[in-house]
Design an enzyme around this catalytic site. Structure first.
Site, PDB file in Angstrom:
ATOM      1  N   CYS A 106      25.419  32.566 -38.661  1.00 26.37           N
ATOM      2  CA  CYS A 106      24.315  32.538 -37.694  1.00 26.37           C
ATOM      3  C   CYS A 106      24.554  33.432 -36.490  1.00 26.37           C
ATOM      4  O   CYS A 106      23.620  34.057 -35.979  1.00 26.37           O
ATOM      5  CB  CYS A 106      24.062  31.106 -37.235  1.00 26.37           C
ATOM      6  SG  CYS A 106      25.388  30.384 -36.224  1.00 26.37           S
ATOM      7  N   HIS A 132      25.769  26.994 -33.030  1.00 29.03           N
ATOM      8  CA  HIS A 132      24.660  27.585 -33.777  1.00 29.03           C
ATOM      9  C   HIS A 132      23.890  28.530 -32.862  1.00 29.03           C
ATOM     10  O   HIS A 132      23.624  28.218 -31.698  1.00 29.03           O
ATOM     11  CB  HIS A 132      23.712  26.530 -34.337  1.00 29.03           C
ATOM     12  CG  HIS A 132      22.644  27.114 -35.204  1.00 29.03           C
ATOM     13  ND1 HIS A 132      22.924  27.691 -36.424  1.00 29.03           N
ATOM     14  CD2 HIS A 132      21.305  27.273 -35.015  1.00 29.03           C
ATOM     15  CE1 HIS A 132      21.808  28.152 -36.967  1.00 29.03           C
ATOM     16  NE2 HIS A 132      20.807  27.922 -36.126  1.00 29.03           N
ATOM     17  N   ASP A 156      14.681  31.641 -36.869  1.00 25.92           N
ATOM     18  CA  ASP A 156      16.043  31.446 -37.356  1.00 25.92           C
ATOM     19  C   ASP A 156      16.181  32.028 -38.758  1.00 25.92           C
ATOM     20  O   ASP A 156      15.473  31.622 -39.679  1.00 25.92           O
ATOM     21  CB  ASP A 156      16.387  29.949 -37.374  1.00 25.92           C
ATOM     22  CG  ASP A 156      17.878  29.701 -37.472  1.00 25.92           C
ATOM     23  OD1 ASP A 156      18.607  30.575 -37.970  1.00 25.92           O
ATOM     24  OD2 ASP A 156      18.325  28.618 -37.041  1.00 25.92           O
TER      25      ASP A 156
END
Length: 258
Positions: A69, A109, A124
């Site tokens: 991520c 994250h 995302d």
């Protein structure tokens, strides 16, 4: 068009000079999810590099690798900025489904907030197989995609002021928590990204420093490869194959180009 934007279009299969509007972000997110895998091979091989725009471009767009991520979403963030979008990077805390609690790794994250015509959206492309594939409004409206349903709830908790909830297609019968994030404290520079990389790489409770993991969405579901199994979801049906190291290399090349 910049080098990054041009290479990004080549990697995900979009015409190089195509103008990207807000309405086309769904297409960008879908193609990114099926083209660029979520994977930790750099960590497993001890080949991490400083997280910078240049290094991300080289790793993901020139060497055709994937990332986690803190690599995938920053790369998409740079891409969005170059197309004139008002975007920022934010951090969040992932919810551990097995323990039914937020992870103890902290704010590891990384996601994107995008402001457009008076509305704010979460974007995302770095959450494994749990990708919304569309901008998700912070207003609470549910969005539906080929991967399921997604919504964001306002929160007042230690982990953040908003929570992403999801109901994955063929997998979830009810809503479950994905992660909480803090919209009030956007990342200022790449130093925070490198701090996150260090935690993910070194923390004993990190799930990404123990076994190789590669996953990406497909047109009919998703595929996940580890050092011991290969799992395919196709139109709601799941198959799992136990594998050895030789088979791992074959599948990594066949399905992930690695």
């Amino acid at each position: 068009m910049s080098k990054l934007a041009s290479l990004f279009h080549q990697r995900i299969g979009i015409w190089e000079n195509e103008k990207i509007t807000f309405e086309k972000l769904n297409k960008v997110l879908e193609k990114t999810a099926t083209s660029i895998p979520f994977e930790n091979r750099a960590i497993m091989g001890g080949n991490q590099r400083e997280v910078t725009k240049e290094n991300l471009t080289n790793k993901i767009l020139e060497k055709n690798q994937g990332g986690l991520c803190y690599e995938l979403n920053p790369l998409l963030y740079y891409y969005l900025l170059e197309h004139g979008f008002n975007a920022a990077l934010v951090t969040g805390v992932v919810f551990n489904q097995g323990r039914e609690e937020y992870t103890t790794l902290g704010r590891t994250h990384v996601a994107i907030l995008l402001d457009y015509e008076g509305e704010r959206y979460l974007i995302d492309t770095g959450f494994g197989g749990n990708l919304p594939l569309k901008p998700v409004p912070l207003s609470g409206e549910t969005v539906s995609s080929s991967n399921g349903e997604f919504r964001i709830k306002k929160a007042d908790i230690e982990q953040g002021d908003y929570v992403l909830e999801m109901k994955l297609k063929h997998k979830d019968s009810d809503w479950r928590t994905g992660y909480a994030f803090d919209s009030r404290n956007p990342l200022k520079d790449s130093a925070n990204l490198n701090e996150i990389q260090t935690i993910i790489t070194e923390h004993p409770e990190s799930s990404f420093n123990k076994h190789p993991l590669l996953t990406r969405l497909t047109e009919s579901g998703n595929i996940t490869l580890t050092d011991s199994t290969f799992t395919q979801w196709m139109d709601g049906n799941v198959t799992k194959e136990n594998i050895d190291q030789a088979r791992f290399k074959e599948l990594a090349k066949e399905h992930f180009g690695m």
